[in-house]
Design an enzyme around this catalytic site. Structure first.
Site, mmCIF file in Angstrom:
data_model
loop_
_atom_site.group_PDB
_atom_site.id
_atom_site.type_symbol
_atom_site.label_atom_id
_atom_site.label_comp_id
_atom_site.label_asym_id
_atom_site.label_seq_id
_atom_site.Cartn_x
_atom_site.Cartn_y
_atom_site.Cartn_z
ATOM 1 N N ILE A 42 32.352 -88.480 -36.024
ATOM 2 C CA ILE A 42 31.945 -89.735 -35.148
ATOM 3 C C ILE A 42 32.452 -90.793 -35.380
ATOM 4 O O ILE A 42 32.956 -91.868 -35.517
ATOM 5 C CB ILE A 42 30.668 -89.935 -34.671
ATOM 6 N N GLY A 98 35.462 -92.719 -41.355
ATOM 7 C CA GLY A 98 36.027 -94.206 -42.062
ATOM 8 C C GLY A 98 36.071 -94.170 -43.563
ATOM 9 O O GLY A 98 35.990 -93.308 -44.390
ATOM 10 N N ALA A 99 35.926 -95.646 -44.094
ATOM 11 C CA ALA A 99 36.540 -94.969 -45.386
ATOM 12 C C ALA A 99 35.632 -94.857 -46.302
ATOM 13 O O ALA A 99 36.414 -94.515 -47.487
ATOM 14 C CB ALA A 99 36.318 -96.978 -45.655
ATOM 15 N N VAL A 159 32.087 -88.892 -40.660
ATOM 16 C CA VAL A 159 30.690 -88.647 -40.601
ATOM 17 C C VAL A 159 30.569 -87.704 -39.200
ATOM 18 O O VAL A 159 31.696 -87.751 -38.564
ATOM 19 C CB VAL A 159 31.132 -89.678 -40.127
ATOM 20 N N LYS A 162 26.363 -87.779 -42.824
ATOM 21 C CA LYS A 162 27.474 -88.202 -44.316
ATOM 22 C C LYS A 162 27.287 -87.072 -45.410
ATOM 23 O O LYS A 162 26.277 -86.895 -46.327
ATOM 24 C CB LYS A 162 27.226 -89.331 -44.785
ATOM 25 N N ASP A 170 28.285 -104.052 -47.230
ATOM 26 C CA ASP A 170 29.178 -103.876 -46.834
ATOM 27 C C ASP A 170 28.783 -104.735 -45.194
ATOM 28 O O ASP A 170 29.217 -103.381 -43.985
ATOM 29 C CB ASP A 170 29.919 -102.789 -46.347
#
Lengths: 303, 401
Positions: free
Chosen positions: A15, A18-19, A23, A38, A140
């Protein structure tokens, strides 16, 4: 015990790339419940598990016990010790299907009704006040890591992860958006909880605009875009010991925030400006923001 | 003179030796070798008349008279039904705390707290470096109160073959190792907390008990300290009875079994907060810290909450030192007492345990804490003469309840 993660959950889909790594959406084999997995790979050197991992995971576990309604649930933590040199730490979170970004994109034409925005903001600030009172700074915050359940409940995600990951991942160029970063971060001055309030302000505006407020493509550009709206701060507010100096920016006076967020009401605009205050010390706190008349007004009109 | 030479105590630490005979013999030897008698120097001017018990009367009145009551159980309301027995008192504490546990989103709560207490709390928390921002002081404190309920033990039972004595020997040794590394006090409290949980959750045999203890200390240091000891140093302190690999494996095991939950509400934080709000003298604080550290060795103390242990240590320290009351100090104590640290019955029960431990401290084999608090740095509190009669000090006042 250490191996359990692998057996308990079966991956369903990727899904997010990301950085901070991949995930997965996964299903708990026994209950059929969906979760978000994660993982971080941690180098286990001769001192065992690194301090930062121990601390960050302990912090997440500690927050978990309070079971806050506006914070995503951390269901489990598994450490898989692959070899003596490497450990995989997997965090198992509840899975929420959509984030605020999708939620805003899916909203029908004129955008979200003002009362909905007010409710989302209140939940967002509740979650944030909780993190801040536990000395956790998200760092973040952006629409992608604010989750919205099908019943409209806001849940903050990925807090603290930024730190876990940044400690251990020698990643290929990390793309982290600048758009929600406050001036003190862009200027690389010291920062604490007010960082998240700035980001929340940007998100508040975005809920009305349905597009980001400040879309800079570099630190300097981002700051320029910010000053176009809030004006160039006076010399005495400019942080000392930063490389970027105030006179690198052209003097500019603030423009009415309603030029950028026309749909916002007066009290909302007032709160927004208090969140988008240049000086982190003068920026409103999450607790005080919750006491702002903007939220009381909504109670009256809706109640 | 503060620290027992580490090598002196090594024989005691050989918990991994095969037979019980071997384990027991050096224990006696050590207590003879570095017995506390030679280190015990009563301080001039610390002589306290023994029969000062009646003086503690006013203090009892302070405990419950502040007419503040909020919906929050942290603040003491009127608990006038205090004639109840010990067990009732404990249950009442739990009820208050469990009620508090159920509250969510407490941000509006601070408006219910009397301004003076709130202000004192903010100052105290700031002083201890527990908050960035004063407006969160009360929330942080509420969280501390709730977190302490997270890991409680229904009883003080230890899995076989361990006994309170084995546990005390291990804790005493950990206190010494902790001293060798000059770790912060939080690290010690966290180590023992982790040990208490691990002992009940992880199956270890006697041979690995010391290893478990060291790993708990190591993990606590990872949580609290900036400078970590080398794994090889830790192995050396155990006379290389275990390899580095064994130590790291134990670390993984403990972390996994405890599910990475290595945070706790430290009783020391509660103690320092209350002491700061109560404007206690430095000596009272050192005495209270001594009493609190002694409770780490007492197996029966594991059933009590962090705030209760701290509250009891502070009350007992005040009774032992009998400092002349000043209006300013009494007012401050009054404000501090309005924080519900535990029912009187529970506090008294703990004070009895602590007083007993303090009276026996210097003659026991496990006297690392006694020695640690006998130095000038700690104002020689463990040598205070009134400590020897501490239990009788309490039993007399207890009859008044």
């Amino acid at each position: 015990m250490a191996q359990e993660c692998g057996f308990q959950y079966e991956p369903v889909a990727e899904i997010g790339g990301g950085a901070y790594g991949t995930v997965y959406k996964a299903r708990h084999v026994e209950s059929g419940q969906f979760v978000a997995l994660k993982s971080v790979r941690v180098q286990t050197d001769q001192d065992g598990l690194p301090i930062s991992t121990v601390r960050e995971v302990a912090l997440l576990k500690r927050l978990e016990q309070f079971d806050h309604p506006n914070v995503v649930k951390l269901m489990d933590v598994c450490a898989t010790f692959r070899t003596d040199q490497e450990t995989k730490v997997t965090l198992v979170f509840e899975h929420v299907d959509q984030d605020l970004k999708t939620y805003l994109e899916k909203a029908p034409a004129p955008g979200l009704p003002p009362s909905r925005i007010c409710d989302l903001m209140r939940q967002l600030l509740c979650g944030l006040a909780f993190l801040h009172s536990n000395r956790v700074v998200h760092r973040d915050l952006k629409p992608e890591n604010i989750l919205v359940t099908s019943r409209g409940q806001v849940k903050l995600a990925d807090f603290g992860l930024a730190r876990i990951y940044s400690c251990h991942m020698a990643l290929t160029p990390v793309v982290v958006t600048l758009w929600y970063r406050p001036p003190e971060v862009l200027l690389q001055s010291t920062y604490a909880t007010p960082v998240d309030i700035w980001s929340t302000g940007c998100i508040f505006a975005e809920m009305f605009r349905r597009k980001p407020l400040f879309c800079g493509d570099s630190e300097v550009d981002q700051l320029g875009k910010i000053f176009n709206v809030i004006g160039l701060p006076p010399e005495e507010e400019w942080p000392a010991d930063v490389t970027l100096l105030r006179h690198n920016f052209s003097p500019i006076s603030p423009r009415p925030i309603t030029d950028y967020v026309p749909e916002i009401n007066d009290l909302g605009a007032e709160l927004l400006l208090e969140m988008l205050t240049f000086d982190p010390l003068r920026r409103i706190s999450a607790l005080n923001a919750l006491e702002h008349p903007y939220f009381q007004e909504d109670e009256v009109t809706n109640g | 003179m503060a620290k027992t030479g580490f090598c002196d105590s090594m024989p005691l630490l050989d918990l991994h030796k095969k037979t019980t005979e071997e384990r027991r013999a050096p224990l006696r030897a050590w207590s003879n070798a570095s017995g506390p008698k030679e280190r015990w120097h009563p301080q001039e001017g610390e002589e306290q008349p023994r029969g000062v018990q009646q003086k503690t009367e006013p203090e009892r009145r302070w405990v419950r008279r502040l007419p503040v009551s909020t919906e929050d159980g942290i603040i003491m309301g009127f608990h006038e039904n205090e004639s109840s027995s010990y067990s009732d008192g404990y249950k009442e504490d739990e009820a208050v705390l469990l009620y508090l546990h159920g509250l969510q989103g407490l941000h509006s709560l601070q408006t219910l707290v009397p301004g003076l207490l709130r202000h004192e709390m903010e100052l105290a928390m700031e002083k201890l470096g527990l908050i960035y921002d004063r407006s969160y002081a009360w929330d942080v404190f509420s969280d501390m109160m709730r977190s302490q309920l997270r890991f409680t033990f229904p009883n003080a039972d230890l899995p076989r073959p361990f006994t309170d004595t084995t546990r005390a020997i291990l804790v005493d040794w950990l206190i010494q190792v902790h001293g060798v590394f000059h770790f912060s006090e939080e690290t010690l409290y966290l180590s023992v907390h982790l040990l208490n949980r691990s002992l009940r959750q992880i199956k270890v045999n006697t041979a690995n008990l010391q290893l478990l203890g060291v790993v708990c200390l190591f993990l606590a240091a990872k949580k609290e300290e900036c400078l970590l000891p080398e794994v090889s140093e830790l192995c050396f302190l155990m006379e290389n009875s275990y390899s580095k690999r064994q130590l790291l494996r134990m670390e993984r095991r403990v972390l996994t079994e405890l599910k990475f939950e290595v945070s706790h509400s430290s009783p020391l934080h509660f103690l320092l907060l209350s002491a700061s709000i109560a404007h206690c003298s430095t000596k009272v604080v050192w005495m209270a810290r001594y009493l609190l550290e002694l409770s780490l060795l007492e197996g029966q103390c594991v059933v009590f909450l962090a705030a209760q242990l701290a509250g009891a240590a502070l009350c007992l320290a005040r009774r032992i030192l009998q400092e002349p009351p000043t209006p300013e100090r009494e007012t401050a104590w009054c404000i501090a007492s309005s924080i519900h640290m535990g029912s009187e019955a529970t506090l008294l029960k703990i004070m009895h345990i602590q007083a007993g431990a303090a009276a026996r401290a210097q003659s026991r084999d496990t006297c690392a804490t006694f020695l640690k608090f006998s130095t000038g740095e700690t104002m020689h509190v463990s040598n205070h003469l009134a400590l020897q009669s501490a239990p009788s000090l309490l039993s007399l006042t207890a009859t008044h309840t």
